[in-house]
Design an enzyme around this catalytic site. Sequence first.
Site, PDB file in Angstrom:
ATOM      1  N   SER A  65       0.786  -1.232   0.000  1.00  0.00           N
ATOM      2  CA  SER A  65       0.000   0.000   0.000  1.00  0.00           C
ATOM      3  C   SER A  65       0.818   1.283   0.000  1.00  0.00           C
ATOM      4  O   SER A  65       0.243   2.364  -0.131  1.00  0.00           O
ATOM      5  CB  SER A  65      -0.960   0.012   1.194  1.00  0.00           C
ATOM      6  OG  SER A  65      -2.013  -0.903   0.963  1.00  0.00           O
ATOM      7  N   LYS A  68      -0.026   3.378  -2.879  1.00  0.00           N
ATOM      8  CA  LYS A  68      -1.106   4.371  -2.886  1.00  0.00           C
ATOM      9  C   LYS A  68      -0.558   5.792  -2.963  1.00  0.00           C
ATOM     10  O   LYS A  68      -1.214   6.697  -3.493  1.00  0.00           O
ATOM     11  CB  LYS A  68      -1.983   4.205  -1.644  1.00  0.00           C
ATOM     12  CG  LYS A  68      -2.790   2.909  -1.615  1.00  0.00           C
ATOM     13  CD  LYS A  68      -3.508   2.741  -0.281  1.00  0.00           C
ATOM     14  CE  LYS A  68      -4.513   1.602  -0.300  1.00  0.00           C
ATOM     15  NZ  LYS A  68      -3.915   0.266  -0.482  1.00  0.00           N
ATOM     16  N   GLN A 121     -11.198  -4.906   0.946  1.00  0.00           N
ATOM     17  CA  GLN A 121     -10.870  -5.616  -0.279  1.00  0.00           C
ATOM     18  C   GLN A 121     -12.142  -5.859  -1.094  1.00  0.00           C
ATOM     19  O   GLN A 121     -13.247  -5.876  -0.548  1.00  0.00           O
ATOM     20  CB  GLN A 121     -10.242  -6.987   0.035  1.00  0.00           C
ATOM     21  CG  GLN A 121      -9.054  -6.955   0.966  1.00  0.00           C
ATOM     22  CD  GLN A 121      -7.777  -6.474   0.308  1.00  0.00           C
ATOM     23  OE1 GLN A 121      -7.775  -6.036  -0.836  1.00  0.00           O
ATOM     24  NE2 GLN A 121      -6.664  -6.536   1.028  1.00  0.00           N
ATOM     25  N   TYR A 151     -10.636   2.467   5.675  1.00  0.00           N
ATOM     26  CA  TYR A 151      -9.494   2.167   4.808  1.00  0.00           C
ATOM     27  C   TYR A 151      -9.889   1.118   3.781  1.00  0.00           C
ATOM     28  O   TYR A 151     -10.444   0.069   4.131  1.00  0.00           O
ATOM     29  CB  TYR A 151      -8.327   1.686   5.655  1.00  0.00           C
ATOM     30  CG  TYR A 151      -7.026   1.542   4.910  1.00  0.00           C
ATOM     31  CD1 TYR A 151      -6.344   2.656   4.449  1.00  0.00           C
ATOM     32  CD2 TYR A 151      -6.463   0.290   4.682  1.00  0.00           C
ATOM     33  CE1 TYR A 151      -5.133   2.531   3.776  1.00  0.00           C
ATOM     34  CE2 TYR A 151      -5.261   0.154   4.018  1.00  0.00           C
ATOM     35  CZ  TYR A 151      -4.602   1.278   3.563  1.00  0.00           C
ATOM     36  OH  TYR A 151      -3.406   1.157   2.890  1.00  0.00           O
ATOM     37  N   ASN A 153      -8.948  -0.632  -0.273  1.00  0.00           N
ATOM     38  CA  ASN A 153      -8.293  -0.736  -1.577  1.00  0.00           C
ATOM     39  C   ASN A 153      -9.227  -0.383  -2.730  1.00  0.00           C
ATOM     40  O   ASN A 153      -8.810   0.319  -3.656  1.00  0.00           O
ATOM     41  CB  ASN A 153      -7.720  -2.149  -1.756  1.00  0.00           C
ATOM     42  CG  ASN A 153      -6.457  -2.372  -0.945  1.00  0.00           C
ATOM     43  OD1 ASN A 153      -5.705  -1.447  -0.678  1.00  0.00           O
ATOM     44  ND2 ASN A 153      -6.231  -3.608  -0.538  1.00  0.00           N
ATOM     45  N   GLU A 273      -0.227   9.738   5.249  1.00  0.00           N
ATOM     46  CA  GLU A 273      -0.846  10.074   6.534  1.00  0.00           C
ATOM     47  C   GLU A 273       0.167  10.900   7.322  1.00  0.00           C
ATOM     48  O   GLU A 273       1.364  10.606   7.286  1.00  0.00           O
ATOM     49  CB  GLU A 273      -1.225   8.789   7.280  1.00  0.00           C
ATOM     50  CG  GLU A 273      -2.267   7.979   6.523  1.00  0.00           C
ATOM     51  CD  GLU A 273      -2.193   6.477   6.765  1.00  0.00           C
ATOM     52  OE1 GLU A 273      -1.456   6.061   7.697  1.00  0.00           O
ATOM     53  OE2 GLU A 273      -2.850   5.725   6.023  1.00  0.00           O
ATOM     54  N   LYS A 316       3.646   6.096   5.450  1.00  0.00           N
ATOM     55  CA  LYS A 316       2.715   5.117   4.888  1.00  0.00           C
ATOM     56  C   LYS A 316       3.327   3.731   5.013  1.00  0.00           C
ATOM     57  O   LYS A 316       4.500   3.522   4.695  1.00  0.00           O
ATOM     58  CB  LYS A 316       2.416   5.408   3.412  1.00  0.00           C
ATOM     59  CG  LYS A 316       1.339   4.498   2.824  1.00  0.00           C
ATOM     60  CD  LYS A 316      -0.022   4.839   3.398  1.00  0.00           C
ATOM     61  CE  LYS A 316      -1.095   3.841   2.952  1.00  0.00           C
ATOM     62  NZ  LYS A 316      -1.029   2.565   3.727  1.00  0.00           N
ATOM     63  N   SER A 319       1.822  -3.619   2.673  1.00  0.00           N
ATOM     64  CA  SER A 319       2.066  -5.051   2.801  1.00  0.00           C
ATOM     65  C   SER A 319       1.405  -5.810   1.668  1.00  0.00           C
ATOM     66  O   SER A 319       0.351  -5.410   1.174  1.00  0.00           O
ATOM     67  CB  SER A 319       1.494  -5.583   4.127  1.00  0.00           C
ATOM     68  OG  SER A 319       2.021  -4.911   5.238  1.00  0.00           O
ATOM     69  N   ASN A 344       5.926 -10.079   5.448  1.00  0.00           N
ATOM     70  CA  ASN A 344       4.921  -9.165   5.996  1.00  0.00           C
ATOM     71  C   ASN A 344       4.992  -9.252   7.516  1.00  0.00           C
ATOM     72  O   ASN A 344       4.341 -10.075   8.139  1.00  0.00           O
ATOM     73  CB  ASN A 344       3.535  -9.544   5.484  1.00  0.00           C
ATOM     74  CG  ASN A 344       2.437  -8.640   6.028  1.00  0.00           C
ATOM     75  OD1 ASN A 344       2.696  -7.717   6.794  1.00  0.00           O
ATOM     76  ND2 ASN A 344       1.201  -8.935   5.652  1.00  0.00           N
TER      77      ASN A 344
END
Length: 363
Positions: A65, A68, A121, A151, A153, A273, A316, A319, A344
């Site tokens: 992510s 993003k 998701q 949050y 995707n 963020e 940010k 994973s 991860n």
Amino acid sequence: MGRDPASLLRDHVDAAVRAAMERNDIPGMAVGVTVAGRRFFAYQGVAARDSGRRVDEDTLFEIGSVSKTFTAALASYARELGALSLYDTAAVHWSALAGSPIADARLLDLATYTAGGLPLQFPDAVTDEAEMLAYFREWQPAFPPGTQRVYSNPSIGLFGHLAARSMGKPFRELMEARLFPLLRLSRTYLQVPANRMDDYAWGHARDGRQVRVSPGALDDEAYGVKTTAADLLRFVEAQMGVRPLDDRPQRALAATHTGYYEAGVMTQALGWETYPHPAPLERLLEGNGSDMALKPQPATKLVPPRPAAADVLVNKTGSTNGFGAYAAFVPSLRAGVVLLANRNYPNAERVRLAHGILQRAGR
């Protein structure tokens, strides 16, 4: 005679990375640090356990992510070109959404996860653009737009998709043929080319399997970037103007730091963020904790939006099933850190590691 601060910082990073790898059974890591224009890297472990190939400056990692923030950069660049406004509705750029609740979502709502409760998701059944369109047309909001940060995707993925539509070309083409070159990134990809596959690390799942990210709807937009530590650090340096770009892409990056909502302990910008600096470790841990990713958070709209500032910490996490990444920087210190790993591992471990590095960098 005492050792110079840069040498002490390097030793701290090397030791801290080794300890984090041991605690979390991480096969390999690449770490980049920049302080006032000086940069160094730590490469430790292996890119794949079965081959034993060492991590080095050419190793490509999935960054999940953190991608993003690149999606946000493309959309911000499109805004610089006049192709879109963050206050456009989704249907302005994709007429097939007309007549559905999401048609009236603003691009800003999608970018800040405040469109009304899109899920983390897509359902497993959504595998192509036709199914994605059908899903968005049938989706019903759980909250009024602009009231809850959830949050998602699909949310920021649709934001990236619409940004690409505003520019008249596919998202992947715009990123690889236009944005990455504008950002002066020569080893950053959405689809790793055949001649770089030997440098593409394998991720390592919890059960020990070697894995790479699977294709999915809006995967490029939400979590698809693969890159090296040096390229990701260059991206961070460009965010701070340490290695400035041409005017339009530089303005586009700066605009992604603008805060639009306060949610919990952090401020939601575009992809990034932010936190007031100095940011206590406990606040960063909370802001990057599981509740922020998995539970709705009341969102307080900032009116007017909070312009990008120097005295903030911007970060940010990212994973995939086999990789963990983190990028953080403090513009007022001209300091930043990127962490790339082929496992991860917990966000809290990444935040602690980066926080310790940035604290030492600020001394």
